[in-house]
Design a protein around this motif. Structure first.
Motif, PDB file in Angstrom:
ATOM      1  N   ASN B  77       0.839  -1.201   0.000  1.00  0.00           N
ATOM      2  CA  ASN B  77       0.000   0.000   0.000  1.00  0.00           C
ATOM      3  C   ASN B  77       0.877   1.255   0.000  1.00  0.00           C
ATOM      4  O   ASN B  77       2.018   1.221   0.442  1.00  0.00           O
ATOM      5  N   VAL B  78       0.272   2.357  -0.456  1.00  0.00           N
ATOM      6  CA  VAL B  78       1.003   3.632  -0.412  1.00  0.00           C
ATOM      7  C   VAL B  78       0.207   4.638   0.407  1.00  0.00           C
ATOM      8  O   VAL B  78      -1.021   4.550   0.510  1.00  0.00           O
ATOM      9  N   GLY B  79       0.924   5.627   0.962  1.00  0.00           N
ATOM     10  CA  GLY B  79       0.273   6.666   1.753  1.00  0.00           C
ATOM     11  C   GLY B  79      -0.363   7.732   0.863  1.00  0.00           C
ATOM     12  O   GLY B  79      -0.800   7.438  -0.250  1.00  0.00           O
ATOM     13  N   LYS B  80      -0.352   8.952   1.379  1.00  0.00           N
ATOM     14  CA  LYS B  80      -0.992  10.060   0.659  1.00  0.00           C
ATOM     15  C   LYS B  80      -0.100  10.561  -0.488  1.00  0.00           C
ATOM     16  O   LYS B  80       1.096  10.398  -0.468  1.00  0.00           O
ATOM     17  N   TYR B  81      -0.759  11.185  -1.446  1.00  0.00           N
ATOM     18  CA  TYR B  81      -0.113  11.986  -2.507  1.00  0.00           C
ATOM     19  C   TYR B  81       0.887  11.208  -3.371  1.00  0.00           C
ATOM     20  O   TYR B  81       1.926  11.756  -3.771  1.00  0.00           O
ATOM     21  N   ASN B  96      -3.377  -0.584  -2.009  1.00  0.00           N
ATOM     22  CA  ASN B  96      -4.282   0.566  -2.005  1.00  0.00           C
ATOM     23  C   ASN B  96      -3.494   1.872  -1.911  1.00  0.00           C
ATOM     24  O   ASN B  96      -2.373   1.894  -1.407  1.00  0.00           O
ATOM     25  N   ALA B  97      -4.139   2.946  -2.352  1.00  0.00           N
ATOM     26  CA  ALA B  97      -3.530   4.274  -2.226  1.00  0.00           C
ATOM     27  C   ALA B  97      -4.413   5.122  -1.310  1.00  0.00           C
ATOM     28  O   ALA B  97      -5.641   5.042  -1.374  1.00  0.00           O
ATOM     29  N   ASP B  98      -3.769   5.928  -0.492  1.00  0.00           N
ATOM     30  CA  ASP B  98      -4.496   6.769   0.453  1.00  0.00           C
ATOM     31  C   ASP B  98      -4.974   8.055  -0.230  1.00  0.00           C
ATOM     32  O   ASP B  98      -4.997   8.157  -1.453  1.00  0.00           O
ATOM     33  N   TYR B  99      -5.211   9.058   0.555  1.00  0.00           N
ATOM     34  CA  TYR B  99      -5.781  10.349   0.154  1.00  0.00           C
ATOM     35  C   TYR B  99      -4.996  11.018  -0.985  1.00  0.00           C
ATOM     36  O   TYR B  99      -3.769  11.006  -0.994  1.00  0.00           O
ATOM     37  N   CYS B 100      -5.733  11.612  -1.905  1.00  0.00           N
ATOM     38  CA  CYS B 100      -5.175  12.495  -2.938  1.00  0.00           C
ATOM     39  C   CYS B 100      -4.043  11.848  -3.740  1.00  0.00           C
ATOM     40  O   CYS B 100      -2.938  12.376  -3.817  1.00  0.00           O
ATOM     41  N   ALA B 101      -4.338  10.712  -4.330  1.00  0.00           N
ATOM     42  CA  ALA B 101      -3.341  10.054  -5.186  1.00  0.00           C
ATOM     43  C   ALA B 101      -3.215  10.821  -6.500  1.00  0.00           C
ATOM     44  O   ALA B 101      -4.202  11.319  -7.037  1.00  0.00           O
ATOM     45  N   THR B 115      -7.873   0.072  -3.893  1.00  0.00           N
ATOM     46  CA  THR B 115      -8.765   1.240  -3.784  1.00  0.00           C
ATOM     47  C   THR B 115      -7.920   2.493  -3.612  1.00  0.00           C
ATOM     48  O   THR B 115      -6.719   2.428  -3.370  1.00  0.00           O
ATOM     49  N   CYS B 116      -8.598   3.631  -3.704  1.00  0.00           N
ATOM     50  CA  CYS B 116      -7.889   4.872  -3.380  1.00  0.00           C
ATOM     51  C   CYS B 116      -8.826   5.807  -2.634  1.00  0.00           C
ATOM     52  O   CYS B 116     -10.053   5.684  -2.727  1.00  0.00           O
ATOM     53  N   ASP B 134     -12.529   0.652  -5.763  1.00  0.00           N
ATOM     54  CA  ASP B 134     -13.311   1.875  -5.513  1.00  0.00           C
ATOM     55  C   ASP B 134     -12.423   3.096  -5.279  1.00  0.00           C
ATOM     56  O   ASP B 134     -11.300   2.980  -4.795  1.00  0.00           O
ATOM     57  N   ALA B 135     -13.013   4.265  -5.560  1.00  0.00           N
ATOM     58  CA  ALA B 135     -12.346   5.536  -5.249  1.00  0.00           C
ATOM     59  C   ALA B 135     -13.256   6.330  -4.318  1.00  0.00           C
ATOM     60  O   ALA B 135     -14.479   6.140  -4.308  1.00  0.00           O
ATOM     61  N   GLY B 136     -12.671   7.254  -3.562  1.00  0.00           N
ATOM     62  CA  GLY B 136     -13.450   8.043  -2.608  1.00  0.00           C
ATOM     63  C   GLY B 136     -14.155   9.225  -3.262  1.00  0.00           C
ATOM     64  O   GLY B 136     -14.449   9.209  -4.456  1.00  0.00           O
ATOM     65  N   ASN B 137     -14.393  10.248  -2.447  1.00  0.00           N
ATOM     66  CA  ASN B 137     -15.080  11.444  -2.936  1.00  0.00           C
ATOM     67  C   ASN B 137     -14.134  12.335  -3.745  1.00  0.00           C
ATOM     68  O   ASN B 137     -12.923  12.207  -3.671  1.00  0.00           O
ATOM     69  N   ASP B 138     -14.738  13.267  -4.486  1.00  0.00           N
ATOM     70  CA  ASP B 138     -14.010  14.352  -5.158  1.00  0.00           C
ATOM     71  C   ASP B 138     -12.967  13.863  -6.163  1.00  0.00           C
ATOM     72  O   ASP B 138     -11.923  14.491  -6.341  1.00  0.00           O
TER      73      ASP B 138
END
Lengths: 513, 225
Positions: B77-81, B96-101, B115-116, B134-138
């Motif tokens: 897995n990877v963290g943010k950005y 998986n990828a965290d916030y704002c990939a 997922t991201c 799946d992907a999150g919001n925005d």
């Protein structure tokens, strides 16, 4: 339309020969020729007061005068307020304009400079003695520190907001004066990097084998890492002599950047990497750094990629300077620029420009205190921006504790701007804040850069005069003791002693001495 | 193939500089480098212009920032950005990828097998980004160019204030963002997706996707009223 209908336009028909020059030079369509080929005023409400018609009229027949303010007869409902409401009622839009706040707020004019007499070291001789005005950024932290010959740099103004010729002029002037030109957030022009180092083209610079890589020859190019990240790539960072991380700016803190679609022509779109004609609105915050901890990591990576050879600057808007500067210190930067609400811009909602932020003179003392509290005063350099008009303002900012100052609006005015505040329209008649070829042709980078260099030289001389008449040999020795406040407001927000009272007002600000 | 084992000393101070230097030194003489034990490290493999970096296990934030031509394969897995401000190259995340990939990318390919989080591909200016789950919001906020391909579901405000570029979604989404519209796939779109799926061995057919594009390229102040 910065102030709708704020100017009275007149043609003296006894002098006018109906040559049509005013029709040709006015980009706001104030004049037209009628069926009989006679010049007429057809839309005086559109006049922004740039006075380009007066500049070019061969017969001195056109006259632009401010309309009567009517402040006294209408109280709160000034001419400007009434027209503003009409504009919003007609369009449903908020008013945009260029420049910074036009409010009367505490500024450098509320401070005076205290000459040296008997109670302090005697004044020095400006004409026969030396005065040190140099500033070094990143002296102990980077391989290639910036060694400014003068304590005045050019503030960040982007390509797109400014014309190519205006950007080139700033770069050439920075070379001539050994100071910083800043790309702003719109990416770098190919011409900027060689010009700032005294070469005409990148090819010429590379052939010289001197300027790339560092150390620098002549001036310095600071590149901006911003929330829109326009035109940022490895070359952009590697070619930089400094990297400025933009958090905010004085004219519209907390709002990001505005470049309206009409100014995004082909070359601007190419440099920024965006479609032609679209509004380039930088976000107000970094999407890729949602906390100061993230930003710290980001700055660490920028340093890693560039081997931290060049200084990292951070630019703050006028918010909570004490706390903001403390956090900026923890981010590991080499210099902090702080831009007061008087700072200008190419486009901003007028209400934001007028009402968000704090005055420049209120930003500097808390920033200085934060640096002192953290033990980094004079190590991390403090650069003050926002409404610096001349060497007097610059001296006062230095005496308040800044290490250097930045100019933006004053530089535009030196390039020929008449402060009509309509930069956002993209049809600047002086070729400064426009991307239209026919208007850009009016600005000659060679001549304009000399005007900019002259301004910097004159400002530096003024700084030297005041430094020496205050009894100092170096700007590093200046302090608030060299100033007195003329108003209680200025004394209270700066901690400078009130003139006559000769002590800080109120006492609580003695903390800042 | 050389291996950079991130040492305990590196991790104590999160000494990015020493790890980066090791990677750069190896890539000067080799095509590929493998990095291990770097799950707490931020900003690894940033600003590389060539070579292949294989990261064993998971990794922190800002992996491959300003990547300018390297191929990065992250096996966990990877963290943010991840891939922040990428110019070109490839990044493949097997977890998986965290916030704002992949924010602010000017180009290159990002493939996330898991997922991201929210804000995938924010201000994308030219990269092609594919997420298999799946992907999150925005997703695709303020995208100016490039492509985002999502094989499963998205959250709220898909393509919020889209200016240009294409978003392809095979699953469902909770809501579309401002300034978006749905358009039929053109022959160019089908060709692009077919080629992309074939190159990266993705099991999907173009006709299963919905295409979301900008309603107008002037959604802000210059909008024609």
């Amino acid at each position: 339309m910065p102030i709708l209908g704020a100017y009275c336009v007149n043609i003296d028909y006894e002098r006018c020969t109906h040559c049509g020059t005013c029709v040709e030079v006015c980009p706001y369509k104030v004049y037209e020729k009628d069926d009989e080929n006679r010049v007429r005023i057809v839309n005086d409400m559109a006049c922004v007061g740039c006075r380009i018609c007066m500049e070019f009229c061969p017969n001195n027949a056109t006259h632009i005068k401010p309309a009567e303010p009517e402040y006294f007869s209408r109280s709160l409902w000034t001419f400007q307020t009434v027209e503003h409401i009409h504009f919003q009622a007609q369009t449903g839009k908020y008013l945009l304009r260029g420049f910074g706040t036009s409010r009367i707020i505490p500024h450098f004019d509320d401070l005076v400079i205290i000459p040296s007499q008997l109670a302090s070291p005697p004044p020095l001789d400006k004409y026969r003695e030396d005065c040190d005005v140099s500033v070094i950024i990143g002296e102990e932290t980077v391989k290639y520190p910036i060694k400014l010959k003068i304590p005045i740099i050019f503030g960040a103004m982007s390509f797109g907001a400014l014309s190519k010729e205006a950007k080139m002029s700033l770069a050439i002037a920075a070379y001539k004066m050994g100071t910083i030109a800043n790309t702003g957030e719109g990416g770098a022009l190919n011409e900027e990097y060689p010009l700032v180092h005294g070469y005409n083209t990148l090819k010429e610079l590379e052939a010289s084998g001197k300027a790339n890589p560092h150390p620098c020859n002549g001036g310095y190019l600071a590149v901006q890492w911003s929330t829109g990240r326009w035109g940022v790539n490895l070359d952009f960072l590697h070619n930089a002599d400094a990297i400025e991380v933009k958090i905010g700016q004085g004219a519209k803190p907390g709002m990001g950047g505005h470049l309206l679609g009409k100014k995004v022509v082909e070359e601007v779109a190419r440099v920024r990497g965006i479609p032609i004609g679209t509004d380039a609105l930088s976000p107000p915050r970094y999407y890729d750094a949602i906390s100061p901890e993230d930003l710290k990591v980001q700055i660490e990576i920028i340093k890693d990629i560039t081997d931290h050879k060049v200084p990292i600057l951070i630019k703050l808007g006028p918010s909570r300077p004490y706390h903001d500067v403390k956090i900026a210190v923890e981010l590991g930067v080499d210099a902090i620029s702080i831009d007061g609400m008087v700072g200008g811009t190419g486009a901003s909602p007028e209400s934001v420009t007028q009402h968000a932020g704090i005055p420049t003179i209120a930003c500097i003392p808390p920033a200085v205190k934060a640096l002192k509290d953290m033990g980094f005063y004079r190590k991390i350099k403090l650069i003050a921006l926002g409404g610096i008009r001349n060497g007097v303002d610059a001296f006062k900012a230095l005496a308040l504790g800044a290490d250097a100052v930045g100019i933006g609006t004053a530089a535009e005015i030196a390039m020929g701007c008449r402060a009509c505040m309509a930069c956002h329209q993209g049809i600047c008649p002086y070729g400064i804040t426009t991307n239209k070829p026919e208007l850009r042709a009016r600005l000659d980078p060679k001549k304009t850069s000399q005007r900019l260099a002259n301004l910097l030289k004159a400002m530096t001389d003024e700084i030297k005069i005041f430094t020496m008449l205050s009894g100092h040999r170096s700007i590093k020795d200046l302090s608030k003791e060299d100033l007195r406040a003329l108003t209680i407001n200025a004394a209270a927000i700066t901690g400078v002693k009130l003139a006559g009272l000769d002590r800080p007002y109120p006492q609580i600000w003695e903390d800042y001495q | 193939m050389d291996v950079v084992a991130v040492s305990a000393t590196d991790l104590i101070g999160l000494k990015l500089k020493s790890v980066s230097q090791k990677i750069k030194n190896i890539l000067e003489e080799n095509e590929t480098v493998t990095v291990t034990n770097c799950d707490l490290l931020n900003g690894i493999a940033s600003g590389l212009m060539r070579g292949e970096v294989i990261i064993k296990g998971s990794v922190g934030n800002y992996v491959g920032m300003l990547n300018s031509g390297a191929k990065l394969i992250i096996e966990g897995n990877v963290g943010k950005y991840i891939g922040d401000n990428m110019i070109k190259g490839e990044i493949i995340v097997k977890g998986n990828a965290d916030y704002c990939a992949a924010p602010y990318c000017y180009g290159g390919i990002v493939i996330i097998k898991g997922t991201c989080g929210d804000f995938l591909g924010t201000m994308n200016k030219g990269a092609s980004i594919l997420v298999e789950k799946d992907a999150g919001n925005d997703l695709g906020t303020y995208m100016l160019a490039g492509n985002i391909i999502l094989l499963r579901n998205a959250g709220e405000r898909v393509g919020n204030y889209l200016i240009s570029g294409r978003i392809f979604i095979r699953g469902k989404w909770k809501s579309l963002g401002n300034n978006t519209k749905i358009e039929d796939l053109s022959s160019d779109d089908i060709y692009f997706l077919q080629k992309f799926f074939s190159t990266y061995k993705i099991e999907a057919k173009p006709e299963e996707f919905t295409k979301i594009i900008a309603d107008t390229d002037k959604p802000f102040y210059s909008k024609k009223s």
